[in-house]
Design a protein around this motif. Structure first.
Motif, short mmCIF file in Angstrom:
data_model
loop_
_atom_site.label_atom_id
_atom_site.label_comp_id
_atom_site.label_asym_id
_atom_site.label_seq_id
_atom_site.Cartn_x
_atom_site.Cartn_y
_atom_site.Cartn_z
N ASP A 64 -4.34 22.08 41.65
CA ASP A 64 -3.32 23.08 41.95
C ASP A 64 -3.74 24.48 41.52
OD1 ASP A 64 -1.61 21.13 42.97
OD2 ASP A 64 -0.63 20.78 41.04
N ILE A 65 -4.57 24.57 40.48
CA ILE A 65 -4.98 25.88 39.95
C ILE A 65 -6.03 26.54 40.84
CG2 ILE A 65 -5.93 27.09 37.94
CD1 ILE A 65 -5.16 24.70 36.25
N ARG A 66 -6.84 25.74 41.51
CA ARG A 66 -8.03 26.28 42.17
C ARG A 66 -7.72 27.30 43.26
NH1 ARG A 66 -12.39 24.52 40.04
NH2 ARG A 66 -12.31 22.59 38.85
N GLY A 67 -6.53 27.22 43.84
CA GLY A 67 -6.21 28.14 44.93
C GLY A 67 -5.66 29.47 44.49
N VAL A 68 -5.52 29.72 43.17
CA VAL A 68 -4.91 30.97 42.72
C VAL A 68 -5.97 32.07 42.57
CG1 VAL A 68 -3.10 29.68 41.53
CG2 VAL A 68 -5.09 30.49 40.23
N ASP A 69 -5.48 33.31 42.53
CA ASP A 69 -6.39 34.46 42.36
C ASP A 69 -6.57 34.82 40.89
OD1 ASP A 69 -6.77 35.31 45.25
OD2 ASP A 69 -4.58 35.29 45.12
N ALA A 70 -5.58 34.51 40.07
CA ALA A 70 -5.65 34.80 38.63
C ALA A 70 -4.85 33.75 37.88
CB ALA A 70 -5.11 36.20 38.33
N ILE A 71 -5.15 33.63 36.59
CA ILE A 71 -4.50 32.62 35.75
C ILE A 71 -3.76 33.30 34.61
CG2 ILE A 71 -4.92 30.70 34.14
CD1 ILE A 71 -7.37 29.97 35.85
N VAL A 72 -2.49 32.94 34.46
CA VAL A 72 -1.71 33.32 33.28
C VAL A 72 -1.69 32.10 32.36
CG1 VAL A 72 0.60 33.80 32.41
CG2 VAL A 72 -0.29 35.09 34.35
N HIS A 73 -2.29 32.24 31.21
CA HIS A 73 -2.43 31.14 30.25
C HIS A 73 -1.41 31.35 29.14
CE1 HIS A 73 -5.36 28.75 27.45
NE2 HIS A 73 -4.09 28.37 27.31
N ILE A 74 -0.34 30.57 29.16
CA ILE A 74 0.73 30.73 28.17
C ILE A 74 0.42 29.87 26.96
CG2 ILE A 74 2.19 28.99 29.30
CD1 ILE A 74 4.61 30.73 28.39
N VAL A 75 0.53 30.49 25.79
CA VAL A 75 0.21 29.83 24.52
C VAL A 75 1.45 29.88 23.63
CG1 VAL A 75 -1.35 29.76 22.56
CG2 VAL A 75 -2.17 30.63 24.75
N ARG A 76 1.79 28.76 23.08
CA ARG A 76 3.00 28.64 22.25
C ARG A 76 2.78 29.25 20.87
NH1 ARG A 76 6.39 23.02 21.32
NH2 ARG A 76 7.55 23.66 19.45
N LEU A 77 3.71 30.17 20.48
CA LEU A 77 3.66 30.79 19.16
C LEU A 77 4.95 30.56 18.39
CD1 LEU A 77 1.21 32.29 20.54
CD2 LEU A 77 1.79 34.22 19.06
N PHE A 78 5.75 29.62 18.80
CA PHE A 78 7.00 29.34 18.10
C PHE A 78 7.02 27.91 17.60
CE2 PHE A 78 7.69 28.22 22.52
CZ PHE A 78 8.35 27.00 22.45
N ASP A 79 7.66 27.72 16.46
CA ASP A 79 7.76 26.40 15.86
C ASP A 79 9.21 25.95 15.99
OD1 ASP A 79 7.04 24.13 14.62
OD2 ASP A 79 6.75 25.00 12.63
N ALA A 80 9.45 24.89 16.76
CA ALA A 80 10.81 24.40 16.98
C ALA A 80 10.78 22.88 16.98
CB ALA A 80 11.36 24.93 18.31
N PRO A 81 11.31 22.24 15.94
CA PRO A 81 11.28 20.78 15.87
C PRO A 81 11.93 20.10 17.06
CG PRO A 81 11.94 21.74 13.76
CD PRO A 81 11.92 22.85 14.76
N GLU A 82 12.94 20.76 17.65
CA GLU A 82 13.63 20.14 18.78
C GLU A 82 12.80 20.18 20.07
OE1 GLU A 82 14.88 24.50 18.78
OE2 GLU A 82 14.40 22.92 17.31
N VAL A 83 11.71 20.97 20.07
CA VAL A 83 10.78 21.03 21.21
C VAL A 83 9.43 20.56 20.70
CG1 VAL A 83 9.78 22.46 23.03
CG2 VAL A 83 12.04 23.03 22.11
N PRO A 84 9.14 19.27 20.77
CA PRO A 84 7.94 18.73 20.12
C PRO A 84 6.65 19.30 20.70
CG PRO A 84 8.96 17.09 21.57
CD PRO A 84 9.92 18.23 21.46
N HIS A 85 5.75 19.66 19.82
CA HIS A 85 4.42 20.09 20.23
C HIS A 85 3.59 18.85 20.54
CE1 HIS A 85 0.43 21.85 20.18
NE2 HIS A 85 0.96 23.06 20.11
N PRO A 86 2.82 18.83 21.63
CA PRO A 86 2.06 17.63 21.99
C PRO A 86 1.03 17.23 20.94
CG PRO A 86 1.42 19.51 23.36
CD PRO A 86 2.66 19.91 22.63
N LEU A 87 0.61 18.18 20.09
CA LEU A 87 -0.36 17.86 19.04
C LEU A 87 0.30 17.85 17.65
CD1 LEU A 87 -3.40 19.95 20.31
CD2 LEU A 87 -2.93 17.53 20.66
#
Length: 363
Positions: A92-115
């Motif tokens: 799905d990414i290959r057809g785009v012209d640019a990439i917005v890479h969103i990085v999580r900077l918030f700590d919220a126990p109710e939204v589990p981090h995959p790592l």
């Protein structure tokens, strides 16, 4: 139309950012792979110069240049091997012209981090590594195909093979830099939709507690990492921005003033526009429409004419060009022409950012 893909780890806030950008309400749940099929939406590029130009034609339609944003499902470590539906998402990414890479900077126990822990630089590197690994697989596969053709006596792909081998070697060594390639080489490898060729903007997804960037260690570390790669970084509290979109414009302005919060969404949209190395030129059709057009930097007036309509390019006679600031100063086409502010340019003229263009052509 230019396309921008939003990528990141699961639960980084991709769909929340997409909702804020577009005013839509795609699912943004607290579990991985909430998004399976990519969501798409088209947004206007904010343009104060177009607004000022349109004010000279009160009844004219305003047509802004646009970007298409694509919300791509969360990538996980091992995505290039198919982990977490990774092959589908990378495709799905290959057809785009640019990439917005969103990085999580918030700590919220109710939204589990995959790592299960917060480390923005580590998270960014995981996505980067997956994109590179996917490129390596595609290059290796196509290199073998080209080598087979050459062994069978077809020498035509020799330069293409050389370009792919050079790219693969640099990617594997971590030294790939598109600016070190000749344009001929880039043209040969672009058709493979190599992700490492696409410009990238990082988005630091903050919560309200992290808005003071000077005190946000997560942001400071990510900023240092982005600078090491010569990449732009935009800070956005995506959840807050999404909530603000539900308010009236007056309520939103009042809320932003109280928080001292500028529009991160506008900053992101403009950053996408800039990273794609575009210029904006303007046209007006009588008093009916005022329009902004995005054109790759270095393009000719003939290419601009072709963008407007192929018939205009084929019948090109001349262009009448004026800088938008001069046009605004004279406040009308008639006064600008009286003062000789318009220039007559030929088809080879390189369009500059802020040009107001009228093309004269034969049918």
């Amino acid at each position: 139309m230019l396309k921008v893909g939003i990528v990141g780890l699961p639960n980084a806030g991709k769909s929340t950012l997409f909702n804020a950008l577009t005013g839509l309400s795609v699912p943004a749940e607290r579990y991985p792979f909430c998004t399976i099929k990519p969501n798409t939406a088209i947004v206007n590029i904010p343009d104060e110069r177009l607004d000022k130009l349109a004010n000279l034609f009160p009844y004219a339609k305003r047509t802004y240049e646009t970007l298409e944003f694509i919300d791509i499902a969360g990538l996980v470590e091992g995505a290039h091997k198919g982990e977490g539906l990774g092959n589908q998402f990378l495709s799905d990414i290959r057809g785009v012209d640019a990439i917005v890479h969103i990085v999580r900077l918030f700590d919220a126990p109710e939204v589990p981090h995959p790592l299960a822990s917060l480390d923005p630089v580590r998270d960014a590197k995981i996505i980067e590594n997956e994109l590179v690994a996917s490129d390596v697989e595609i290059l290796a596969r196509n290199i073998e195909k080209l080598r087979t053709r050459i062994l069978r006596g077809d020498k035509s792909p020799a330069k293409e093979l050389e370009a792919l081998e050079k790219t693969l070697t640099l990617l594997e060594s971590g030294n790939f830099a598109p600016e070190t390639f000749a344009e001929e080489e880039l043209a040969l490898i672009r058709k493979y939709q190599i992700l490492s060729l696409k410009p990238v903007i990082y988005v630091a997804n903050l919560d309200e507690k992290g808005l003071d960037l000077s005190q946000n260690e997560y942001y400071i570390n990510l900023e240092r990492y982005a600078k090491s790669l010569s990449r732009a970084l935009v800070s956005i509290p995506a959840k807050l921005e999404s909530e603000l979109k539900r308010l009236t414009p007056e309520e939103e302005a009042e809320f932003r003033q109280a928080l001292g919060l500028s529009s991160g969404l506008e900053r992101l949209i403009l950053a996408c526009y800039q990273i794609l190395n575009l210029v904006t030129f303007y046209t007006f059709v009588g008093k009916k429409e005022v329009r902004a057009w995005a054109l790759p930097r270095g393009s000719s007036l003939l290419e601009a004419a072709r963008m407007i309509h192929t018939d205009i390019a084929e019948g090109f006679v001349k262009g009448e060009v004026i800088n938008i600031n001069d046009f605004l100063r004279y406040s009308s086409e008639e006064k600008a022409k009286e003062h000789g502010a318009f220039r007559v340019e030929g088809k080879e003229y390189i369009v500059k950012d802020g040009d107001v263009v009228t093309i004269r052509f034969r049918m």
